[in-house]
Design a protein around this motif. Sequence first.
Motif, PDB file in Angstrom:
ATOM      1  N   ARG A 173       0.818  -1.218   0.000  1.00 58.28           N
ATOM      2  CA  ARG A 173       0.000   0.000   0.000  1.00 58.28           C
ATOM      3  C   ARG A 173       0.851   1.267   0.000  1.00 58.28           C
ATOM      4  O   ARG A 173       0.351   2.357  -0.275  1.00 58.28           O
ATOM      5  CB  ARG A 173      -0.928  -0.015   1.209  1.00 58.28           C
ATOM      6  CG  ARG A 173      -2.120  -0.950   1.013  1.00 58.28           C
ATOM      7  CD  ARG A 173      -2.551  -1.672   2.264  1.00 58.28           C
ATOM      8  NE  ARG A 173      -2.823  -0.776   3.372  1.00 58.28           N
ATOM      9  CZ  ARG A 173      -2.984  -1.187   4.621  1.00 58.28           C
ATOM     10  NH1 ARG A 173      -2.866  -2.477   4.915  1.00 58.28           N
ATOM     11  NH2 ARG A 173      -3.248  -0.343   5.582  1.00 58.28           N
ATOM     12  N   GLU A 174       2.140   1.144   0.288  1.00 56.62           N
ATOM     13  CA  GLU A 174       3.047   2.292   0.255  1.00 56.62           C
ATOM     14  C   GLU A 174       3.880   2.316  -1.033  1.00 56.62           C
ATOM     15  O   GLU A 174       4.515   3.327  -1.337  1.00 56.62           O
ATOM     16  CB  GLU A 174       4.019   2.232   1.447  1.00 56.62           C
ATOM     17  CG  GLU A 174       3.385   1.882   2.784  1.00 56.62           C
ATOM     18  CD  GLU A 174       2.620   3.044   3.369  1.00 56.62           C
ATOM     19  OE1 GLU A 174       2.803   4.173   2.885  1.00 56.62           O
ATOM     20  OE2 GLU A 174       1.820   2.814   4.294  1.00 56.62           O
ATOM     21  N   ALA A 175       3.886   1.206  -1.768  1.00 54.77           N
ATOM     22  CA  ALA A 175       4.862   1.025  -2.836  1.00 54.77           C
ATOM     23  C   ALA A 175       4.474   1.743  -4.124  1.00 54.77           C
ATOM     24  O   ALA A 175       3.295   1.847  -4.474  1.00 54.77           O
ATOM     25  CB  ALA A 175       5.060  -0.460  -3.117  1.00 54.77           C
ATOM     26  N   THR A 176       5.498   2.197  -4.839  1.00 54.41           N
ATOM     27  CA  THR A 176       5.333   2.715  -6.190  1.00 54.41           C
ATOM     28  C   THR A 176       5.800   1.696  -7.229  1.00 54.41           C
ATOM     29  O   THR A 176       5.377   1.750  -8.377  1.00 54.41           O
ATOM     30  CB  THR A 176       6.136   4.014  -6.382  1.00 54.41           C
ATOM     31  OG1 THR A 176       7.524   3.758  -6.097  1.00 54.41           O
ATOM     32  CG2 THR A 176       5.624   5.112  -5.443  1.00 54.41           C
ATOM     33  N   HIS A 177       6.687   0.786  -6.812  1.00 48.00           N
ATOM     34  CA  HIS A 177       7.216  -0.237  -7.713  1.00 48.00           C
ATOM     35  C   HIS A 177       7.196  -1.593  -7.001  1.00 48.00           C
ATOM     36  O   HIS A 177       7.467  -1.671  -5.793  1.00 48.00           O
ATOM     37  CB  HIS A 177       8.661   0.074  -8.124  1.00 48.00           C
ATOM     38  CG  HIS A 177       8.816   1.346  -8.904  1.00 48.00           C
ATOM     39  ND1 HIS A 177       8.731   2.588  -8.316  1.00 48.00           N
ATOM     40  CD2 HIS A 177       9.054   1.557 -10.218  1.00 48.00           C
ATOM     41  CE1 HIS A 177       8.916   3.521  -9.237  1.00 48.00           C
ATOM     42  NE2 HIS A 177       9.112   2.934 -10.391  1.00 48.00           N
ATOM     43  N   VAL A 178       6.880  -2.626  -7.756  1.00 49.62           N
ATOM     44  CA  VAL A 178       6.874  -3.991  -7.223  1.00 49.62           C
ATOM     45  C   VAL A 178       7.790  -4.850  -8.086  1.00 49.62           C
ATOM     46  O   VAL A 178       7.684  -4.842  -9.323  1.00 49.62           O
ATOM     47  CB  VAL A 178       5.462  -4.599  -7.213  1.00 49.62           C
ATOM     48  CG1 VAL A 178       5.482  -5.954  -6.498  1.00 49.62           C
ATOM     49  CG2 VAL A 178       4.465  -3.670  -6.549  1.00 49.62           C
ATOM     50  N   LEU A 179       8.679  -5.573  -7.435  1.00 49.11           N
ATOM     51  CA  LEU A 179       9.536  -6.532  -8.131  1.00 49.11           C
ATOM     52  C   LEU A 179       8.793  -7.865  -8.164  1.00 49.11           C
ATOM     53  O   LEU A 179       8.488  -8.443  -7.114  1.00 49.11           O
ATOM     54  CB  LEU A 179      10.875  -6.668  -7.401  1.00 49.11           C
ATOM     55  CG  LEU A 179      11.958  -7.468  -8.123  1.00 49.11           C
ATOM     56  CD1 LEU A 179      12.296  -6.858  -9.469  1.00 49.11           C
ATOM     57  CD2 LEU A 179      13.211  -7.553  -7.262  1.00 49.11           C
ATOM     58  N   VAL A 180       8.493  -8.338  -9.372  1.00 52.96           N
ATOM     59  CA  VAL A 180       7.608  -9.493  -9.540  1.00 52.96           C
ATOM     60  C   VAL A 180       8.341 -10.618 -10.266  1.00 52.96           C
ATOM     61  O   VAL A 180       8.825 -10.420 -11.390  1.00 52.96           O
ATOM     62  CB  VAL A 180       6.355  -9.104 -10.342  1.00 52.96           C
ATOM     63  CG1 VAL A 180       5.429 -10.304 -10.509  1.00 52.96           C
ATOM     64  CG2 VAL A 180       5.612  -7.965  -9.649  1.00 52.96           C
ATOM     65  N   PRO A 181       8.431 -11.804  -9.659  1.00 57.61           N
ATOM     66  CA  PRO A 181       8.952 -12.970 -10.392  1.00 57.61           C
ATOM     67  C   PRO A 181       7.810 -13.681 -11.111  1.00 57.61           C
ATOM     68  O   PRO A 181       6.709 -13.805 -10.564  1.00 57.61           O
ATOM     69  CB  PRO A 181       9.534 -13.840  -9.278  1.00 57.61           C
ATOM     70  CG  PRO A 181       8.728 -13.493  -8.069  1.00 57.61           C
ATOM     71  CD  PRO A 181       8.222 -12.091  -8.237  1.00 57.61           C
ATOM     72  N   ASP A 182       8.057 -14.142 -12.326  1.00 57.59           N
ATOM     73  CA  ASP A 182       7.014 -14.897 -13.019  1.00 57.59           C
ATOM     74  C   ASP A 182       7.219 -16.390 -12.792  1.00 57.59           C
ATOM     75  O   ASP A 182       8.153 -16.819 -12.101  1.00 57.59           O
ATOM     76  CB  ASP A 182       6.969 -14.540 -14.508  1.00 57.59           C
ATOM     77  CG  ASP A 182       8.223 -14.969 -15.272  1.00 57.59           C
ATOM     78  OD1 ASP A 182       8.887 -15.929 -14.856  1.00 57.59           O
ATOM     79  OD2 ASP A 182       8.545 -14.330 -16.297  1.00 57.59           O
ATOM     80  N   ALA A 183       6.342 -17.183 -13.366  1.00 53.24           N
ATOM     81  CA  ALA A 183       6.370 -18.631 -13.142  1.00 53.24           C
ATOM     82  C   ALA A 183       7.626 -19.284 -13.689  1.00 53.24           C
ATOM     83  O   ALA A 183       7.986 -20.389 -13.276  1.00 53.24           O
ATOM     84  CB  ALA A 183       5.128 -19.274 -13.769  1.00 53.24           C
TER      85      ALA A 183
END
Length: 359
Positions: free
Chosen positions: A157-167
């Motif tokens: 809820r505070e973030a501007t960027h999310v580091l996302v791993p895919d499958a």
Amino acid sequence: MDFHPTEEQAAAAGLAARIFGDLATHERLAAAGTGSDAELWKALTAAGLPAAVEDIGLLGLVLLLEEQGRSTAQVPFAATCAYGVLPVAAHGTVEQRARLLPALGTGEAVATGAFPNRGRITADRGPLAAATADTGRRTAQGGVRLTGTAPAVPWLREATHVLVPDADGGLWIVRTDAPGVRTAPVETTAPWSAGRLTLTAAEAEPLGAAGAYEAVLATARTAFAGLQAGVCAGSLARAVEYTGVREQFGRPLSTNQGVMLRAADAYMDTEAIRVTTYEAAWRVDEGLPAREHALTAAWWASEAGKRVVHAGQHLHGGMGADLEHPVHRHFLWGRQLDAYLGCGSELLAELGDALAQEG
């Protein structure tokens, strides 16, 4: 391995201790609820601590996170550094480092990560456009888009960027204000301003090459183990203070053998978390293989951390059952960290598989 921090690391840890000690008071923590303490976050960024992590490395970050853990401070410091500053510095392109690191250092950007990879998010690579020579970024039209959900992302809820791993183990940076990205608040054991991340053909930019996911996961596990070491140290310090002044039958509780043994066990568990975390962080900073060491640190943080925060609460007697008592925050944080990035049994199984592969 050298357990002694550098002059820069020690100075940064001392500064963090003063800021957290001055501003992360029980009253301010209670007022923050599950949100971030904006004044404290501003003080940390103004002091240059998130930006300093690029220079002081993972071991330096661990020292800073110990100080955050001691006070259970309500700021996205661990997430921004573990999923923003260090991954971008280590795996980002020249353009990504120039664009993202200054914003992360000043607090203009806040990062978090949808870790670990549970296979819930997939990447539709489609007809990819050619990457530009200087940035390595793919164009939006015809580029990679992510679809899936991450049920509980810390500080989302505070973030501007999310580091996302895919499958498939790829790493992607997603802006929370981008089309196809939705966030919704969720409650977790600890008040971490967490949220549910839902991606529907959301545009993403790649970070790093093959193998970056495992490196970032090891870094994150080590960083959050350092946070757990601080949480445990803070819980134990409160228990020692309380049992030293609380009297029963005319003498302090701390003079009872059972109390002393319980506190001693908690101290040894806390030191085990700390020493394994320091070793893992040092190896990462030195460019040495660290996957098994990060798993070991995370296992100690999970198993021993759980024991310590329970002991801290139990040593407060009836006061430990008070949900408003400061020690209860340590209990909540410790239990959240017990399961975050893998509970003890998962970590042990993964460590066993890693060792078997090496053999």
